[in-house]
Design a protein around this motif. Structure first.
Motif, PDB file in Angstrom:
ATOM      1  N   MET A  66       0.805  -1.211   0.000  1.00 18.65           N
ATOM      2  CA  MET A  66       0.000   0.000   0.000  1.00 18.65           C
ATOM      3  C   MET A  66       0.847   1.273   0.000  1.00 18.65           C
ATOM      4  N   ARG A  67       2.143   1.159   0.223  1.00 20.68           N
ATOM      5  CA  ARG A  67       3.025   2.324   0.159  1.00 20.68           C
ATOM      6  C   ARG A  67       3.266   2.780  -1.277  1.00 20.68           C
ATOM      7  N   ASN A  68       2.911   1.928  -2.238  1.00 22.85           N
ATOM      8  CA  ASN A  68       3.029   2.280  -3.661  1.00 22.85           C
ATOM      9  C   ASN A  68       1.871   3.220  -4.014  1.00 22.85           C
ATOM     10  N   THR A  69       2.096   4.515  -3.862  1.00 24.57           N
ATOM     11  CA  THR A  69       1.031   5.506  -4.009  1.00 24.57           C
ATOM     12  C   THR A  69       1.008   6.106  -5.415  1.00 24.57           C
ATOM     13  N   ASP A  70      -0.083   6.816  -5.723  1.00 22.32           N
ATOM     14  CA  ASP A  70      -0.270   7.419  -7.042  1.00 22.32           C
ATOM     15  C   ASP A  70       0.773   8.494  -7.314  1.00 22.32           C
ATOM     16  N   PHE A  90       0.734  -3.532  -8.825  1.00 23.55           N
ATOM     17  CA  PHE A  90       1.546  -2.357  -8.530  1.00 23.55           C
ATOM     18  C   PHE A  90       1.541  -1.433  -9.740  1.00 23.55           C
ATOM     19  N   GLY A  91       1.762  -0.147  -9.500  1.00 17.82           N
ATOM     20  CA  GLY A  91       1.927   0.806 -10.583  1.00 17.82           C
ATOM     21  C   GLY A  91       3.238   1.553 -10.436  1.00 17.82           C
ATOM     22  N   LEU A  92       3.984   1.640 -11.523  1.00 20.61           N
ATOM     23  CA  LEU A  92       5.260   2.354 -11.505  1.00 20.61           C
ATOM     24  C   LEU A  92       5.237   3.365 -12.646  1.00 20.61           C
ATOM     25  N   TYR A  93       5.101   4.639 -12.309  1.00 20.27           N
ATOM     26  CA  TYR A  93       5.026   5.675 -13.334  1.00 20.27           C
ATOM     27  C   TYR A  93       6.427   6.022 -13.823  1.00 20.27           C
ATOM     28  N   ASP A  94       6.606   6.000 -15.140  1.00 17.99           N
ATOM     29  CA  ASP A  94       7.868   6.338 -15.803  1.00 17.99           C
ATOM     30  C   ASP A  94       8.974   5.341 -15.451  1.00 17.99           C
ATOM     31  N   ILE A  95       8.729   4.079 -15.798  1.00 14.94           N
ATOM     32  CA  ILE A  95       9.683   3.010 -15.492  1.00 14.94           C
ATOM     33  C   ILE A  95      11.001   3.183 -16.243  1.00 14.94           C
ATOM     34  N   ALA A  96      11.017   4.018 -17.277  1.00 16.56           N
ATOM     35  CA  ALA A  96      12.267   4.274 -17.994  1.00 16.56           C
ATOM     36  C   ALA A  96      13.170   5.249 -17.249  1.00 16.56           C
ATOM     37  N   ALA A 100      12.638   7.443 -10.924  1.00 18.46           N
ATOM     38  CA  ALA A 100      11.279   6.985 -10.605  1.00 18.46           C
ATOM     39  C   ALA A 100      11.308   5.544 -10.096  1.00 18.46           C
ATOM     40  N   VAL A 101      12.155   4.715 -10.695  1.00 17.88           N
ATOM     41  CA  VAL A 101      12.272   3.325 -10.239  1.00 17.88           C
ATOM     42  C   VAL A 101      12.797   3.281  -8.812  1.00 17.88           C
ATOM     43  N   ASN A 102      13.784   4.101  -8.504  1.00 18.18           N
ATOM     44  CA  ASN A 102      14.330   4.124  -7.142  1.00 18.18           C
ATOM     45  C   ASN A 102      13.290   4.592  -6.131  1.00 18.18           C
ATOM     46  N   THR A 103      12.468   5.570  -6.502  1.00 14.57           N
ATOM     47  CA  THR A 103      11.404   6.019  -5.605  1.00 14.57           C
ATOM     48  C   THR A 103      10.425   4.895  -5.330  1.00 14.57           C
ATOM     49  N   PHE A 104      10.025   4.179  -6.372  1.00 13.19           N
ATOM     50  CA  PHE A 104       9.126   3.028  -6.240  1.00 13.19           C
ATOM     51  C   PHE A 104       9.760   1.970  -5.337  1.00 13.19           C
ATOM     52  N   CYS A 105      11.017   1.661  -5.588  1.00 13.18           N
ATOM     53  CA  CYS A 105      11.695   0.613  -4.812  1.00 13.18           C
ATOM     54  C   CYS A 105      11.897   1.020  -3.357  1.00 13.18           C
TER      55      CYS A 105
END
Length: 302
Positions: A66-70, A90-96, A100-105
Motif C-alpha cells: 500500500m506504500r506504492n502511491t499514485d 503495482f503501478g510504476l510511473y515512468d519506469i524508464a 522513478a524506479v528508485n522512488t518506487f523501490c
C-alpha cells in the motif's frame, strides 16, 4: 461450442524491408488494435528475471504494498476490490526513469537486484514502444515521426488469484487502455486475455508464447489518429485455477499535453473527430464517470 481461434497477426520485427514491416503494423493497428511481436530485442532472460521480480514483489505484506502511491491519477497499487476481486497490481510511473524506479523501490523496500532488473526492463520497454510508434508514423508518411520523444512509460505489474471456483469468471473487466500504446508480457502458464473483434462483435483469445509480446492501442492513439487506429476493448477471463503474472508497459502522452491529430490526418474527407485533450484530463473523465471501455471519448467528440 468450439474454442475461438486467435486472429491477430504475429509480426517479426526483424523482417525486411522496413516499409513492408511498417505497413503490417499499421494494418494490424487499424483493423484489430492489437498484434503480437517476435524478435523484438528484449531478451528472454530479462523477461524471465522481470517475471520473477514481479512474483516476489507480490509476496510482500499488504501494508508494504500500500506504500506504492499514485504519481498520476490511479497509478499506484491496486488491491483486490469488489469490482476486480481476483486481481491486484503495482503501478510504476515512468519506469524508464531510474529516479522513478528508485522512488518506487524505496517505497516497498525492494532489493538492489530487483531495482537493477526494473531499470533494465523499463529501458527495453521504452525503446521498443517508441520504435513501434515511430514505425506507425512512417507508415502514414508523417512529416514528424519522433513526436513521442520524452513521453513517459508506466508499468503495471499484476497478479491474478484464479481458483477452481472462479473458473469462467472475469479476472479483469472489459476496458480500453487510456494511453497511446501498451506492451504486455503475458503469463505463458496461464492465459485468459481476450480482445473484441469490432467487426463480428465477438471476443477472441490472445495466447502467450515464449519470447512473444502483445501490443495494443489505447484511447490516446485513437484521438491522435483522428479515429484511424483502433483502441481495442479487452478483458481477462479465468480459464484455470492458477496464479497469473503479467507486466504491462503503457506509453503515455504527458499528463498536461493536449493531444490532437497531425495535419495529415485531417481533411475534407476526414474532419476532426475529437477535441484536443491531455492524458490527465481524459483520466479524470474516465474516473468521474466510471467509464472503462472507451466510452469517455463521447465527451470530447465533435
Amino acid at each position: 461450442m468450439a474454442d475461438l481461434k486467435e486472429v491477430i497477426p504475429t509480426i517479426d520485427l526483424q523482417e525486411i524491408p522496413d516499409k513492408m514491416l511498417n505497413q503490417k503494423i499499421r494494418e494490424a493497428s487499424e483493423r484489430w488494435g492489437c498484434f503480437k511481436v517476435i524478435n523484438h530485442g528484449v531478451s528472454m532472460s530479462l523477461m524471465a528475471e522481470m517475471k520473477k521480480t514481479v512474483t516476489d514483489l507480490h509476496e510482500l505484506p499488504n501494508e508494504v504494498k500500500m506504500r506504492n502511491t499514485d504519481v498520476i491519477l490511479n497509478s499506484g497499487y491496486k488491491p483486490i476490490i469488489e469490482l476486480n476481486p481476483l486481481y491486484e497490481s503495482f503501478g510504476l510511473y515512468d519506469i524508464a526513469s531510474p529516479k522513478a524506479v528508485n522512488t518506487f523501490c524505496d517505497q516497498i523496500e525492494a532489493s538492489s537486484d530487483q531495482r537493477e532488473i526494473l531499470v533494465k526492463y523499463g529501458k527495453a520497454m521504452d525503446g521498443l514502444a517508441k520504435d513501434l510508434v515511430r514505425r506507425l508514423g512512417e507508415s502514414y508518411e508523417l512529416e514528424k515521426t519522433d513526436f513521442c520523444k520524452g513521453w513517459p512509460i508506466q508499468s503495471r505489474i499484476s497478479k491474478y488469484h484464479f481458483k477452481p471456483e472462479t473458473i469462467g469468471r472475469s479476472g479483469l473487466i472489459v476496458h480500453t487502455d487510456p494511453g497511446f500504446l501498451t506492451i504486455l508480457q503475458g503469463d505463458e502458464d496461464c492465459g485468459g486475455l481476450e480482445a473484441l473483434d469490432t467487426c463480428s462483435g465477438t471476443y477472441f483469445p490472445i495466447n502467450t508464447l515464449p519470447n512473444t509480446l502483445t501490443v495494443n492501442l489505447g484511447d490516446m492513439a485513437r484521438i491522435w489518429s483522428n479515429g484511424r487506429l483502433c483502441n481495442v476493448k479487452h478483458r481477462v477471463q479465468c480459464k484455470k485455477a492458477a496464479r497469473r503474472i503479467t507486466i504491462s508497459s503503457f506509453l503515455l502522452t504527458p499528463t498536461d499535453l493536449d493531444v490532437e491529430p497531425p495535419s495529415e490526418f485531417v481533411d475534407a474527407q476526414h474532419p476532426r473527430l475529437y477535441k484536443p485533450i491531455s492524458d490527465g484530463e481524459l483520466r479524470k473523465i474516465r474516473m468521474s464517470h466510471s467509464m472503462h471501455d472507451g466510452e469517455s471519448l463521447k465527451y470530447i467528440t465533435i
